[in-house]
Design an enzyme around this catalytic site. Structure first.
Site, PDB file in Angstrom:
ATOM      1  N   SER A 181       0.828  -1.201   0.000  1.00  0.00           N
ATOM      2  CA  SER A 181       0.000   0.000   0.000  1.00  0.00           C
ATOM      3  C   SER A 181       0.866   1.256   0.000  1.00  0.00           C
ATOM      4  CB  SER A 181      -0.966  -0.041   1.186  1.00  0.00           C
ATOM      5  OG  SER A 181      -1.952   0.952   1.065  1.00  0.00           O
TER       6      SER A 181
ATOM      7  N   GLU B  54      -9.620  -3.264  -6.379  1.00  0.00           N
ATOM      8  CA  GLU B  54      -9.051  -2.117  -5.679  1.00  0.00           C
ATOM      9  C   GLU B  54      -9.407  -0.777  -6.304  1.00  0.00           C
ATOM     10  OE1 GLU B  54      -5.119  -2.064  -4.226  1.00  0.00           O
ATOM     11  OE2 GLU B  54      -4.726  -4.152  -4.756  1.00  0.00           O
TER      12      GLU B  54
ATOM     13  N   HIS C  50      -7.735  -4.779  -1.781  1.00  0.00           N
ATOM     14  CA  HIS C  50      -6.488  -4.094  -1.511  1.00  0.00           C
ATOM     15  C   HIS C  50      -5.622  -4.908  -0.540  1.00  0.00           C
ATOM     16  CE1 HIS C  50      -3.850  -0.661  -1.190  1.00  0.00           C
ATOM     17  NE2 HIS C  50      -4.060  -0.511   0.109  1.00  0.00           N
TER      18      HIS C  50
END
Length: 303
Positions: free
Chosen positions: A144, A238, A268
């Site tokens: 991320s 995502e 995600h």
């Protein structure tokens, strides 16, 4: 079985208490409480330390850590999380790759803003090299925001005397802090854990008065020429899917050896859920092979 696994994971994320765009102190406490329910396996060893004055946590898993070093950057939208709270995924990568993982506890926003985490990451990498670990034995990795930071660190060191690492592994990278990718519109209902509003609030916390399109904040706008080989993995559901695809396209256009792997119908940072999701296990197998190859290490034994 996989469809059922995906449905369970989707429901778990949608019903979870974490609100990415909520009050940052409250969300930090919620995330810490969530992660406390996932103890590390008994064969994982951790140690707190520092690199160039930057706090880090070293992790090994299993009996083999001889293949090299993962310099790891945790996620959390630059505002939430820590090396310790990301230790599950970090340790799993260390186990599968036979490496020592060194996870950087970079400063969080809004207390520290851009470019502090990038500067700290470069400082930690420089210190690791100065301690005698050669660049060809180091792989940057992260998930991320941490995946975005791994890439911007690789971009930042081009302006220094430091060599590129052996490779960079980016899981579900947040690579565009302007949140302008098409999937930010098309995947708003399919993404169970990330919202555009939450990303924009955390981006503002991080960049402050700086331009969110600055190449060291949003590597989709950076000159990626000369970067180390890059593996990008992301999930088809995502909001940040286009961050991954645009980053790969720009890297390829810049002559970087890049591999992009999109797994359909997963959320995600799906790679964090290898114990309950077959697709996550398979993606980490690919990532581990990539890291081992970059380090010149033997392939992972699957039997």
């Amino acid at each position: 079985m996989s469809q059922q696994q995906r449905a369970v994971l989707d429901a778990m994320l949608r019903d979870g208490p974490l609100d990415l765009g909520g009050d940052v102190e409250r969300q930090r406490a919620i995330f810490a409480e969530m992660m406390s329910h996932f103890p590390l396996p008994d064969d994982v060893t951790t140690a707190d330390g520092e690199l160039g004055g930057i706090p880090v946590m070293s992790l090994t898993a299993g009996s083999d850590s001889s293949n090299g070093t993962l310099l790891y950057f945790h996620g959390g939208a630059y505002a939430i999380g820590s090396a310790r709270q990301a230790a599950g995924l970090t340790a799993e990568l260390a186990r599968r790759t036979g490496t020592t993982a060194i996870s950087v506890d970079y400063s969080l926003a809004p207390e520290a803003s851009f470019p502090a985490p990038v500067d700290e990451a470069v400082t930690a990498y420089r210190a690791l090299l100065e301690q005698g670990t050669p660049a060809e034995r180091i792989v940057f990795a992260g998930e991320s925001a941490g995946a975005g930071l791994a890439i911007t660190t690789a971009v930042a060191i081009k302006a220094t005397d430091l060599p590129q690492p052996a490779a960079v592994y980016a899981a579900s990278p947040w690579a565009d802090l302007t949140v302008s990718g098409e999937s930010a519109t098309t995947n708003t209902t399919s993404d169970p854990s990330v919202t555009v509003e939450g990303l924009r609030r955390r981006a503002q916390d991080y960049v402050g008065d700086s331009d969110p399109a600055h190449p060291l904040a949003s590597p989709v706008f950076a000159d990626l020429t000369g970067l180390a080989p890059l593996l990008i993995q992301a999930g088809g559901n995502e909001i940040l899917l286009d961050d991954a695809t645009r980053l790969a396209t720009r890297a390829a256009a810049a002559g970087v050896h890049v591999t992009l792997e999109i797994t359909p119908d997963v959320p995600h940072v799906f790679v964090s859920f290898a114990t309950i999701l077959e697709e996550a296990h398979d993606a980490l197998t690919v990532a581990s092979a990539f890291i081992r190859k970059a380090l010149g290490a033997p392939a992972e034994r699957t039997a």
